[in-house]
Motif scaffolding. Structure first.
Motif, PDB file in Angstrom:
ATOM      1  N   TYR A  19       0.572  -1.783  -0.560  1.00 13.34           N
ATOM      2  CA  TYR A  19       0.427  -0.434  -0.459  1.00 13.34           C
ATOM      3  C   TYR A  19       0.880   1.725   0.287  1.00 13.34           C
ATOM      4  N   LYS A  46      -0.661  10.805   8.136  1.00 12.90           N
ATOM      5  CA  LYS A  46      -1.613  10.486   7.814  1.00 12.90           C
ATOM      6  C   LYS A  46      -2.145   9.474   9.019  1.00 12.90           C
ATOM      7  N   LYS A  47      -3.125   8.528   8.765  1.00 14.82           N
ATOM      8  CA  LYS A  47      -4.260   7.622   9.684  1.00 14.82           C
ATOM      9  C   LYS A  47      -4.680   6.650   8.694  1.00 14.82           C
ATOM     10  N   TYR A  48      -4.648   5.356   9.245  1.00 15.95           N
ATOM     11  CA  TYR A  48      -5.260   4.496   7.622  1.00 15.95           C
ATOM     12  C   TYR A  48      -5.921   3.605   9.828  1.00 15.95           C
ATOM     13  N   PRO A  80     -16.361   4.564   5.568  1.00 17.07           N
ATOM     14  CA  PRO A  80     -14.680   4.768   5.047  1.00 17.07           C
ATOM     15  C   PRO A  80     -14.966   4.210   3.800  1.00 17.07           C
ATOM     16  N   GLN A  81     -13.221   4.615   3.273  1.00 18.60           N
ATOM     17  CA  GLN A  81     -13.587   4.087   1.890  1.00 18.60           C
ATOM     18  C   GLN A  81     -12.072   3.536   1.347  1.00 18.60           C
ATOM     19  N   PHE A  83      -9.177   1.416   0.489  1.00 19.44           N
ATOM     20  CA  PHE A  83      -7.846   1.584  -0.941  1.00 19.44           C
ATOM     21  C   PHE A  83      -7.358   0.849  -1.554  1.00 19.44           C
ATOM     22  N   ASP A 103      -9.301   4.278   4.812  1.00 17.68           N
ATOM     23  CA  ASP A 103      -8.919   5.531   5.712  1.00 17.68           C
ATOM     24  C   ASP A 103      -9.870   6.258   6.849  1.00 17.68           C
ATOM     25  N   HIS A 106     -12.500  10.843   9.967  1.00 17.50           N
ATOM     26  CA  HIS A 106     -11.558  12.389  11.220  1.00 17.50           C
ATOM     27  C   HIS A 106     -12.463  12.563  11.930  1.00 17.50           C
TER      28      HIS A 106
END
Length: 312
Positions: A19, A46-48, A80-81, A83, A103, A106
């Motif tokens: 990723y 960034k956060k996942y 949530p989407q 990836f 993702d 937030h």
């Protein structure tokens, strides 16, 4: 969310590579929830969320969930989407279990329940249910009253529940034979608790692990139980909050007469469903050595103790 499978350093390296994450991307266990393994990944700014599917579910149905989430995002329902990785797929496999990278949504969890919040959740659910028309997600393991009753009926419930047995099983008999099968169906979130809703620039729904094809009023019953009734508001305030929520929902999707007629019974059914779920987690399943949040069924008994007024 929970952690059943511990990712090794090699697993984490594979995820970072597939990723395009940084070499120092940090994996943090998420213990909340009950079904799948989840990690928060922090990569620079960034956060996942990485989810590893447990429970031996059908992969084809899981892929339908991922497609549905992206479809919702495309149609103004924030969630949530997933990836796509370097292999051109929205998933990978670790120890024969499907993993997905989402993702990080937030926003803030809902801390105060009021009319404004319930208007937003009602409107969002109405849109979600409209968008679910013509789609179906089937689950082998699911949040369902009959599914969990079959599990817990294998133990001596009188001994386990003690003084709570008569209340729980008495209320169960009230809805045991009620037929909900003819109600309008679609994809329901099925776990629409306040901790699965984030308030940011817009309201966002998370944790679709248990979404499935079922009567649409299931989601309404969960909100009435776990956003309103559980708070023990004064009766008049409770009525007003339920009216506000349902009015906002019906602005997007009108309820049919048969849905209104059975909504009160569905509220009871969903209260019992989550009570049975927690009994199963505490007394039937072996969860030793697993990093997961354990909740007692006793805190939900308030949902059974008082007869609810008519909703419509």
């Amino acid at each position: 969310m929970a952690v059943y499978t511990n990712l090794t350093n090699e697993h984490k390296k594979d995820i970072r590579t597939l990723y395009n994450l940084g070499e120092k991307a940090d994996f943090i266990e998420i213990s909340e929830g009950i079904l799948n393994t989840n990690y928060l990944i922090e990569d620079r700014d960034k956060k996942y969320v990485f989810r590893l599917l447990e429970g031996r579910r059908n992969i084809g149905e899981e892929l339908k969930e991922l497609d549905f989430l992206n479809f919702l995002n495309e149609n103004d329902v924030s969630c949530p989407q997933v990836f796509v990785n370097n292999s051109g797929k929205n998933h990978m496999f670790i120890q024969e279990k499907m993993g997905c990278l989402f993702d990080f949504i937030h926003g803030n969890k809902v801390n105060e329940i009021d009319c404004d919040v319930l208007k937003k959740i009602g409107s969002t659910l109405g849109k979600l249910h409209n968008l679910s028309k013509g789609r179906s997600i089937e689950r082998k393991r699911k949040i369902d009253l009959d599914f969990f009753y079959e599990k817990i009926s294998k133990i001596d419930l009188k001994t386990v529940l003690k003084d709570d047995y008569d209340l729980i099983m008495g209320r169960y008999k009230e809805i045991e034979k009620v037929d909900f099968s003819r109600l309008p169906k679609g994809i329901v979130h099925n776990d629409i608790f306040p901790d699965n809703v984030f308030m940011g620039e817009k309201l966002s729904l998370i944790d679709f692990n248990d979404c499935m094809n079922a009567p649409l009023i299931i989601d309404l019953a969960i909100v009435i139980n776990f956003w309103i009734k559980i708070k023990e508001f004064p009766k008049e305030k409770e009525k007003n909050l339920i009216k506000t929520f349902l009015g906002s929902y019906e602005y997007e999707r009108k309820l049919l007469p048969e849905e209104k007629k059975l909504l009160k019974k569905m509220v009871l059914k969903m209260a019992l469903t989550f009570i049975f779920l927690r009994i199963n987690k505490s007394y039937v399943e072996d969860n030793r050595g697993k990093n997961m949040e354990v909740k007692t069924y006793k805190e939900l008994l308030i949902l059974l103790e008082e007869e609810m007024d008519e909703i419509y």
